[in-house]
Design a protein around this motif. Structure first.
Motif, mmCIF file in Angstrom:
data_model
loop_
_atom_site.group_PDB
_atom_site.id
_atom_site.type_symbol
_atom_site.label_atom_id
_atom_site.label_comp_id
_atom_site.label_asym_id
_atom_site.label_seq_id
_atom_site.Cartn_x
_atom_site.Cartn_y
_atom_site.Cartn_z
ATOM 1 N N PHE A 117 -1.201 31.995 20.228
ATOM 2 C CA PHE A 117 -2.006 30.781 20.102
ATOM 3 C C PHE A 117 -1.112 29.546 20.019
ATOM 4 N N PHE A 118 -0.079 29.597 19.190
ATOM 5 C CA PHE A 118 0.792 28.433 19.039
ATOM 6 C C PHE A 118 1.611 28.161 20.300
ATOM 7 N N VAL A 119 2.007 29.206 21.008
ATOM 8 C CA VAL A 119 2.737 29.012 22.267
ATOM 9 C C VAL A 119 1.829 28.338 23.289
ATOM 10 N N LEU A 120 0.581 28.811 23.397
ATOM 11 C CA LEU A 120 -0.356 28.187 24.331
ATOM 12 C C LEU A 120 -0.692 26.761 23.914
ATOM 13 N N LEU A 121 -0.777 26.520 22.614
ATOM 14 C CA LEU A 121 -1.041 25.165 22.124
ATOM 15 C C LEU A 121 0.111 24.223 22.461
ATOM 16 N N ILE A 122 1.337 24.686 22.295
ATOM 17 C CA ILE A 122 2.501 23.859 22.635
ATOM 18 C C ILE A 122 2.548 23.583 24.130
ATOM 19 N N ILE A 123 2.231 24.594 24.937
ATOM 20 C CA ILE A 123 2.205 24.387 26.392
ATOM 21 C C ILE A 123 1.118 23.390 26.775
ATOM 22 N N LEU A 124 -0.051 23.496 26.139
ATOM 23 C CA LEU A 124 -1.154 22.575 26.437
ATOM 24 C C LEU A 124 -0.792 21.142 26.065
ATOM 25 N N VAL A 125 -0.205 20.943 24.903
ATOM 26 C CA VAL A 125 0.161 19.594 24.469
ATOM 27 C C VAL A 125 1.291 19.034 25.335
#
Length: 87
Positions: free
Chosen positions: A7-15
Motif C-alpha cells: 500500500f505504501f509503495v503504491l501510495l508513494i508511486i501515486l504521489v
C-alpha cells in the motif's frame, strides 16, 4: 505486513506521479499552480488506477454483459398534498 508495505509503495508511486503531472501542467500552462497541478494529477491517476483495478478484477469471473436483463419499473409517486376546496 506485505499488504501494508505494498500500500505504501503504491501510495508513494501515486504521489510521485502526481508531482510529475503537476510539474508538467505548471510547465505547459503557467496559469495552473504547482499545488493544483499535483492535486489534479493525484486525483486523475487515482481514478484511473481504481478503474483499471476494478476492470481487471472483474475480468474472467463473469461476462461483461449478461444475457438476462432485469426489467426496471418506475412508478410515479402520487401527490402527497391534500387538496382543499374553499367553502
Amino acid at each position: 505486513m506485505l499488504p501494508l508495505v505494498l500500500f505504501f509503495v503504491l501510495l508513494i508511486i501515486l504521489v510521485a506521479s502526481g508531482i510529475g503531472v503537476g510539474f508538467l501542467l505548471n510547465w505547459m500552462m503557467p496559469t495552473v499552480d504547482f499545488d493544483i497541478g499535483v492535486l489534479i494529477g493525484v486525483i486523475s491517476l487515482g481514478f484511473s488506477l481504481d478503474f483499471v483495478a476494478r476492470f481487471l478484477s472483474s475480468y474472467g469471473e463473469q461476462p461483461l454483459l449478461d444475457d438476462e436483463v432485469e426489467e426496471v419499473i418506475i412508478r410515479p409517486k402520487g401527490s402527497s398534498r391534500v387538496s382543499r376546496r374553499r367553502r
